[in-house]
Scaffold this active site. Structure first.
Site, PDB file in Angstrom:
ATOM      1  N   GLU A  64     -17.911 -16.101  -0.465  1.00  0.00           N
ATOM      2  CA  GLU A  64     -17.931 -14.653  -0.667  1.00  0.00           C
ATOM      3  C   GLU A  64     -19.249 -14.274  -1.331  1.00  0.00           C
ATOM      4  O   GLU A  64     -19.682 -14.933  -2.280  1.00  0.00           O
ATOM      5  CB  GLU A  64     -16.774 -14.190  -1.566  1.00  0.00           C
ATOM      6  CG  GLU A  64     -15.388 -14.459  -1.020  1.00  0.00           C
ATOM      7  CD  GLU A  64     -15.013 -13.570   0.161  1.00  0.00           C
ATOM      8  OE1 GLU A  64     -15.737 -12.578   0.413  1.00  0.00           O
ATOM      9  OE2 GLU A  64     -14.011 -13.882   0.830  1.00  0.00           O
ATOM     10  N   ASN A 116     -19.063 -20.194   4.562  1.00  0.00           N
ATOM     11  CA  ASN A 116     -17.852 -20.348   3.765  1.00  0.00           C
ATOM     12  C   ASN A 116     -18.119 -19.754   2.397  1.00  0.00           C
ATOM     13  O   ASN A 116     -19.017 -20.217   1.689  1.00  0.00           O
ATOM     14  CB  ASN A 116     -17.492 -21.830   3.644  1.00  0.00           C
ATOM     15  CG  ASN A 116     -16.410 -22.083   2.600  1.00  0.00           C
ATOM     16  OD1 ASN A 116     -15.544 -21.253   2.371  1.00  0.00           O
ATOM     17  ND2 ASN A 116     -16.463 -23.246   1.962  1.00  0.00           N
ATOM     18  N   CYS A 176     -13.642 -19.822   4.095  1.00  0.00           N
ATOM     19  CA  CYS A 176     -13.500 -20.417   5.414  1.00  0.00           C
ATOM     20  C   CYS A 176     -13.802 -21.906   5.371  1.00  0.00           C
ATOM     21  O   CYS A 176     -14.003 -22.488   4.307  1.00  0.00           O
ATOM     22  CB  CYS A 176     -14.459 -19.734   6.393  1.00  0.00           C
ATOM     23  SG  CYS A 176     -14.290 -17.937   6.439  1.00  0.00           S
TER      24      CYS A 176
END
Length: 650
Positions: free
Chosen positions: A83, A81, A2
């Site tokens: 993972e 932002n 993101c």
């Protein structure tokens, strides 16, 4: 994956209005085209707070993954932002501790983990991340960046205002942010081809360094910023274990690193160059997917019409042997108009001067890959973790050169001026000349001489007297050497161990990770790098150097460990090609008039920054095939385009 942004302020005249927050958030749309979320004060706080988020949906595609994301009572709010690959295990523990989850996104784990552990939560995370958490009870903002520096985080700080974002463009969407040139950052850029953390090209805007967290504390109408490192690999080689033990652990870690990076609710693929690292990554990925689903993965590569730069045939052969669904994208020769667009894209996407020319094919590869998948695995990291680069051989040879008396080394270094110059980047004569030039230096000066785009002498000739005055006694080498002081018994380390440590802390995050993050996010593609799992970095730091490099051969243990996978592919002994572009050919051919016109007509050559006569000399030597200045000219082109149309105070 993101884009995040936000601000904290203490006085009404520094307020981030709703329209400004929208502009900051919308500037990151390419990082997250699937959803947008913004929230501003009131959060029942003394300080004003604004948070923005753009979402690229990868896990839990439902609205439960919408951000900004709050805890149960609204006292903790997150924008994230990245993972978190071990979020499932973390979630189980948090649920057992009584935390309530609304969905199944990795983002929600961060909120509850912060409630339990605050900054100590970072030790539990395996992933790539940059995030910000506003804690209204403590009146502070918590920011963090992953260990390797895969995800970026920029900020601007003054006593009554703090602004942050995933990219510089988000911060610059606030119109009154000062745009002043940092001359030391410019000097670093000309040296390294990137602006190193914590600097940016703008004097008052910074980067959070990799493996760091920061607290912005509101107190007595002032915003106090403090920053700390939370991870540094323990660079203490362990000579007590057998080679078989190292191989077993490495193989297990690499398989697990690939497997956990296959978590996704959207299509995945892999970059495949045909080299060792990407081939092993794709091979393991294919094996896992075939076993679990019976299907095959998609692989992607890019090729050139210049043989010495083209790896596409190797990639196609590897894909055929692995049984992947493969696609090759060819980069054709560029016209002036095409090249001008490419150059502008690089400058506009990266927001500050960035001169790794492999950004050109990386941008193109990411664009084409995104047309078929949303997530791609890459082979990045093998060279930095296991000493794969050819330059490490020169580092080792330099140790023997130090046995030569200093007066003789200085004589040999001076003799380099009499050696003929080759225009080919990998020509042995060219390498020998560079080796001679560095003989009169100490080990760290020598390494910088080998990797620098413009070395100290070339930068001295490039700057005007006025520009040079801004630098005073600045030493760009300090960026490299600072990391040795952070490692225990640095003075006792082998020089190659020192260089590997430095490259992992500098070149890897500042160049490779920046290149891939910006190129991939420009096209809303998430790229995951299994070989840069922090557990593999820690293993590499403990591994004896002899297992990484022996003579001319790098990645020794990596080759042995995955020999079974490499043998059928026929690439185990293939020389490393790299991911370059044929700038030298382009700049002597169809683009020679373009680069001369662009550089000599630019502000950098006509506004008191660089000596035009020296730039003319570089152009003349390159175009007439007397010297290969392709990378220097590319660095200057990027800089010229960066200053074009931008108002930057000098």
């Amino acid at each position: 994956m993101c884009g995040i942004c936000g601000a904290v302020w203490t006085t009404p005249n520094k307020e981030i209005t709703e329209s400004v927050l929208d502009a900051m958030t919308d500037s990151l749309r390419h990082r997250g085209p699937d959803d947008k979320g913004t929230r501003r004060s009131p959060f029942a706080d003394a300080a004003g707070v604004a948070l923005g988020h753009r979402r690229l949906s990868i896990l839990d595609l439902s609205s439960a993954g919408h951000q900004p994301l709050f805890n149960e009572d609204g006292s903790v709010v997150l924008v994230f932002n990245g993972e978190i690959y071990n979020f499932t295990e973390l979630k189980k523990q948090l649920v057992s501790n009584g935390h309530l989850f609304r969905g199944n996104s990795d983002s929600e784990v961060l909120v509850h983990l912060y409630e339990e552990k605050q900054e100590k939560m970072l030790q539990d995370l395996n992933g790539m991340f940059a995030f910000a958490i506003w804690d209204s009870r403590r009146q502070r903002l918590f920011l963090a960046r992953d260990r390797i520096g895969k995800k970026p985080l920029y900020y601007f700080h003054e006593s009554d205002r703090f602004i942050f974002g995933s990219e510089l463009k988000s911060i610059l969407a606030v119109k009154d942010i000062p745009r002043e040139l940092d001359y030391t950052a410019l000097d670093d850029y000309l040296t390294y081809q990137y602006v190193p953390h914590p600097k940016t090209i703008y004097r008052n805007i910074c980067k959070v360094p990799p493996a760091h967290f920061a607290f912005l504390q509101y107190n007595a109408d002032t915003l106090h910023l403090s920053s700390s490192r939370y991870w540094f690999p323990d660079w203490q080689p362990d000579n007590t274990r057998s080679e078989a033990d190292w191989e077993e652990e490495l193989r297990s870690l690499v398989y697990n690193a690939v497997k956990i990076r296959l978590q996704s609710d959207v299509p995945l693929g892999a970059f495949l160059s045909g080299g060792i690292d990407s081939s092993i990554t794709a091979s393991i990925m294919q094996e896992i997917v075939k076993k679990e689903t019976g299907g095959s993965i998609r692989t992607f590569c890019i090729g050139f019409n210049f043989k010495e730069y083209d790896e596409s045939k190797y990639a196609e052969n590897t894909a055929r042997l692995l049984g992947t669904q493969h696609k090759t994208f060819m980069m054709n020769p560029l016209s002036e108009d095409d090249f001008d667009k490419v150059l502008n894209d690089v400058v506009n996407y990266y927001d500050e001067p960035f001169a790794d020319s492999s950004a050109i094919p990386t941008l193109q590869l990411c664009k084409m890959t995104r047309s078929e998948v949303t997530v791609a695995l890459s082979g990045d990291g093998g060279d930095e973790m296991f000493a794969g680069y050819d330059r490490y051989r020169a580092v080792q040879l330099g140790q023997y050169a130090d046995l030569i008396p200093a007066c003789l080394r200085r004589t040999l270094a001076a003799a380099a001026d009499w050696c003929p110059t080759s225009t080919r980047q990998r020509n042995p004569l060219r390498r020998f000349k560079r080796f001679l030039e560095a003989l009169g230096m100490n080990e760290m000066e020598r390494y910088l001489q080998w990797i620098a785009i413009f070395n100290n002498e070339r930068r001295r000739q490039l700057y005007t007297d006025d520009a040079a005055r801004h630098l005073h006694d600045y030493v760009s080498l300090d960026f490299l050497t600072q990391y040795l002081s952070q490692s225990s018994n640095a003075a006792d380390k082998n020089i190659l161990d020192k260089i590997l440590l430095i490259d992992q802390q500098t070149y890897l995050p500042c160049d490779l990770m920046t290149k891939v993050d910006i190129a991939s996010m420009a096209h809303s593609l998430e790229v995951r790098a299994p070989l840069l799992d922090y557990r593999i970095a820690e293993l590499s730091a403990r591994m004896p150097l002899s297992l990484k490099r022996q003579g001319r051969k790098g990645k020794v243990i990596f080759r042995k460990c995955f020999g079974r996978e490499l043998a059928p592919l026929g690439i185990e002994s293939r020389p490393k090609t790299g991911f370059g572009v044929p700038l030298d050919h382009w700049f002597r051919g169809t683009l020679k008039d373009y680069i001369a016109r662009t550089l000599l007509g630019s502000a950098v050559c006509n506004d008191g920054l660089f000596r035009q006569d020296y730039v003319k000399r570089l152009l003349d030597e390159h175009i007439n095939n007397r010297f290969d200045h392709a990378y220097r000219l590319w660095s200057l082109l990027v800089l010229a385009k960066f200053f074009e149309g931008r108002s930057i105070a000098r």
